[in-house]
Structures are given as C-alpha cells and as structure tokens.
Scaffold this motif. Structure first.
Motif, PDB file in Angstrom:
ATOM      1  N   VAL A 141     -56.279   5.541   8.280  1.00 53.25           N
ATOM      2  CA  VAL A 141     -55.830   4.342   8.983  1.00 53.25           C
ATOM      3  C   VAL A 141     -54.528   4.725   9.679  1.00 53.25           C
ATOM      4  O   VAL A 141     -53.561   5.115   9.028  1.00 53.25           O
ATOM      5  CB  VAL A 141     -55.610   3.169   8.007  1.00 53.25           C
ATOM      6  N   ILE A 142     -54.540   4.671  10.999  1.00 53.80           N
ATOM      7  CA  ILE A 142     -53.352   5.005  11.782  1.00 53.80           C
ATOM      8  C   ILE A 142     -52.973   3.756  12.568  1.00 53.80           C
ATOM      9  O   ILE A 142     -53.749   3.275  13.384  1.00 53.80           O
ATOM     10  CB  ILE A 142     -53.623   6.184  12.739  1.00 53.80           C
ATOM     11  N   GLU A 143     -51.779   3.255  12.303  1.00 54.41           N
ATOM     12  CA  GLU A 143     -51.338   2.035  12.952  1.00 54.41           C
ATOM     13  C   GLU A 143     -50.121   2.228  13.839  1.00 54.41           C
ATOM     14  O   GLU A 143     -49.881   1.424  14.727  1.00 54.41           O
ATOM     15  CB  GLU A 143     -51.036   0.969  11.891  1.00 54.41           C
ATOM     16  N   HIS A 144     -49.360   3.315  13.598  1.00 54.95           N
ATOM     17  CA  HIS A 144     -48.093   3.481  14.308  1.00 54.95           C
ATOM     18  C   HIS A 144     -47.835   4.954  14.613  1.00 54.95           C
ATOM     19  O   HIS A 144     -48.223   5.834  13.841  1.00 54.95           O
ATOM     20  CB  HIS A 144     -46.959   2.902  13.457  1.00 54.95           C
TER      21      HIS A 144
ATOM     22  N   GLU B 240     -46.920   6.581  31.726  1.00 57.34           N
ATOM     23  CA  GLU B 240     -46.774   5.163  32.051  1.00 57.34           C
ATOM     24  C   GLU B 240     -46.282   4.414  30.816  1.00 57.34           C
ATOM     25  O   GLU B 240     -45.263   4.768  30.257  1.00 57.34           O
ATOM     26  CB  GLU B 240     -48.061   4.618  32.655  1.00 57.34           C
ATOM     27  N   SER B 241     -47.025   3.434  30.326  1.00 54.41           N
ATOM     28  CA  SER B 241     -46.554   2.648  29.183  1.00 54.41           C
ATOM     29  C   SER B 241     -47.137   3.143  27.861  1.00 54.41           C
ATOM     30  O   SER B 241     -47.089   2.437  26.867  1.00 54.41           O
ATOM     31  CB  SER B 241     -46.913   1.179  29.387  1.00 54.41           C
ATOM     32  N   LEU B 242     -47.656   4.374  27.861  1.00 55.99           N
ATOM     33  CA  LEU B 242     -48.316   4.911  26.673  1.00 55.99           C
ATOM     34  C   LEU B 242     -47.603   6.132  26.110  1.00 55.99           C
ATOM     35  O   LEU B 242     -47.006   6.914  26.849  1.00 55.99           O
ATOM     36  CB  LEU B 242     -49.753   5.322  27.026  1.00 55.99           C
ATOM     37  N   LEU B 243     -47.717   6.296  24.802  1.00 56.58           N
ATOM     38  CA  LEU B 243     -47.401   7.550  24.128  1.00 56.58           C
ATOM     39  C   LEU B 243     -48.738   8.132  23.697  1.00 56.58           C
ATOM     40  O   LEU B 243     -49.579   7.411  23.132  1.00 56.58           O
ATOM     41  CB  LEU B 243     -46.517   7.322  22.903  1.00 56.58           C
TER      42      LEU B 243
ATOM     43  N   PHE C 282     -50.681   5.085  22.019  1.00 63.60           N
ATOM     44  CA  PHE C 282     -49.796   4.109  21.397  1.00 63.60           C
ATOM     45  C   PHE C 282     -49.016   3.397  22.486  1.00 63.60           C
ATOM     46  O   PHE C 282     -48.703   3.991  23.529  1.00 63.60           O
ATOM     47  CB  PHE C 282     -48.812   4.805  20.447  1.00 63.60           C
ATOM     48  N   ASP C 283     -48.689   2.138  22.240  1.00 63.39           N
ATOM     49  CA  ASP C 283     -47.814   1.413  23.148  1.00 63.39           C
ATOM     50  C   ASP C 283     -46.435   2.065  23.094  1.00 63.39           C
ATOM     51  O   ASP C 283     -45.887   2.275  22.008  1.00 63.39           O
ATOM     52  CB  ASP C 283     -47.722  -0.056  22.725  1.00 63.39           C
ATOM     53  N   ARG C 284     -45.895   2.430  24.247  1.00 58.22           N
ATOM     54  CA  ARG C 284     -44.622   3.138  24.316  1.00 58.22           C
ATOM     55  C   ARG C 284     -43.483   2.341  23.682  1.00 58.22           C
ATOM     56  O   ARG C 284     -42.616   2.901  23.003  1.00 58.22           O
ATOM     57  CB  ARG C 284     -44.275   3.466  25.767  1.00 58.22           C
TER      58      ARG C 284
ATOM     59  N   SER D 228     -43.597  -0.439  21.430  1.00 57.10           N
ATOM     60  CA  SER D 228     -43.737  -0.860  20.029  1.00 57.10           C
ATOM     61  C   SER D 228     -44.167   0.271  19.098  1.00 57.10           C
ATOM     62  O   SER D 228     -43.961   0.174  17.885  1.00 57.10           O
ATOM     63  CB  SER D 228     -44.752  -2.001  19.921  1.00 57.10           C
ATOM     64  N   GLY D 229     -44.809   1.306  19.647  1.00 60.84           N
ATOM     65  CA  GLY D 229     -45.329   2.392  18.820  1.00 60.84           C
ATOM     66  C   GLY D 229     -46.647   2.068  18.141  1.00 60.84           C
ATOM     67  O   GLY D 229     -47.195   2.878  17.391  1.00 60.84           O
ATOM     68  N   VAL D 230     -47.201   0.894  18.404  1.00 60.86           N
ATOM     69  CA  VAL D 230     -48.452   0.456  17.789  1.00 60.86           C
ATOM     70  C   VAL D 230     -49.633   1.118  18.513  1.00 60.86           C
ATOM     71  O   VAL D 230     -49.638   1.242  19.741  1.00 60.86           O
ATOM     72  CB  VAL D 230     -48.565  -1.088  17.850  1.00 60.86           C
ATOM     73  N   ILE D 231     -50.634   1.503  17.748  1.00 64.50           N
ATOM     74  CA  ILE D 231     -51.800   2.154  18.329  1.00 64.50           C
ATOM     75  C   ILE D 231     -52.576   1.175  19.214  1.00 64.50           C
ATOM     76  O   ILE D 231     -52.726  -0.005  18.872  1.00 64.50           O
ATOM     77  CB  ILE D 231     -52.707   2.762  17.237  1.00 64.50           C
ATOM     78  N   VAL D 232     -53.037   1.659  20.373  1.00 60.55           N
ATOM     79  CA  VAL D 232     -53.821   0.816  21.281  1.00 60.55           C
ATOM     80  C   VAL D 232     -55.190   1.409  21.592  1.00 60.55           C
ATOM     81  O   VAL D 232     -56.077   0.692  22.051  1.00 60.55           O
ATOM     82  CB  VAL D 232     -53.063   0.517  22.600  1.00 60.55           C
TER      83      VAL D 232
END
Length: 149
Positions: free
Chosen positions: A7-10, A30-33, A64-66, A68-72
C-alpha cells in the motif's frame, strides 16, 4: 511473484525505499512527482519478501501530486521475464494452472493520470512527446476518453 502489493499512499514511503539506490529517481513534471528507475541492476528490485523492495518494484512511473505528496496514479508494476530472475525460473512456474503466454512487445505504456480537473495521458515519465501523441489520438477519438472518466 507471489506477494501482496504494498500500500503506497505518499511519496515519503518511496523516498525511504529508494534512499540507498541511486538508480531510482524522483522527477518533477508539471504538477507531478514521478518515481521511476533508470537501470535494473542486480539488487535494484531486491527480494520480493522485503517490504522496501516491494515498494521499489512499484517505482515504474508512480505519480504523486507535487504539492501534497499523495499518490495519484499507479501504472503496471515491474514484472520480470521468464528466467530473468530466480523467482521467474521456468522450473518454478506451475504451468498446470490456467495461464496465458503472451509475447512481450517493446513500446511505451500509456496511462491516464488525474491532473487538476482533467485526465492527462502519461508515459512512465509523465507528460512526454509520446504521451502527447496519445492525447492527440484521443482528441480525434473522444469516445476513448470516456474509458477513463
């Protein structure tokens, strides 16, 4: 490979798992990591029983969202060819179970990623020239876009 996918969330989980493995990168697009690997060395993906190795095996374009660091987005996991590793040796494969054998083709994996209030099509390295070609194709064939909404 018989293990539970982690489980990867961050992004911090990934940073911890790749800290001592310079073959991995976290790129900003862009807005991703984007967590990815550059080369598959002998211990890059480690033992499937190791929880940190399990996370590294998922670093094949994780988005990930750049801010928040949350996986997208989580594209297909890393997989290995038959006989590429001990765990995929022919001798260990139970071909008595229902299965399908497919030819592995080269190419770029395209997947939809939520970016802002829309979906963008990405390769494992994000929005690239190749994925822009996919977006142009979808723009000409809007019924395909319905598959990701």
């Amino acid at each position: 490979m018989n293990y539970q996918f982690p489980v990867i969330e961050h992004i911090d989980q990934v940073r911890a798992a790749i800290a001592d493995y310079p073959e991995f990168i976290i790129a900003e697009r862009e807005s991703l990591l984007i967590a990815n690997y550059n080369v598959n060395l002998e211990n890059t993906f480690g033992d499937a029983a190791d929880p940190q190795a399990q996370i590294r095996r998922e670093c094949r374009g994780l988005k990930f969202d750049r801010d928040s660091g949350v996986i997208v987005a989580r594209p297909y996991h890393k997989f290995f060819n038959v006989n590429e590793r001990l765990e995929t040796a022919v001798a260990g494969l139970d071909l008595g179970q229902p299965h399908r054998i497919l030819e592995k083709l080269d190419g770029s994996m395209i997947h939809a990623v939520p970016v802002g209030n829309q979906y963008r099509f990405c390769t494992k390295m994000g929005i690239t020239d190749v994925s822009m070609g996919a977006e142009a194709f979808v723009a000409r064939n809007p019924n395909i876009y319905q598959l990701v909404q």
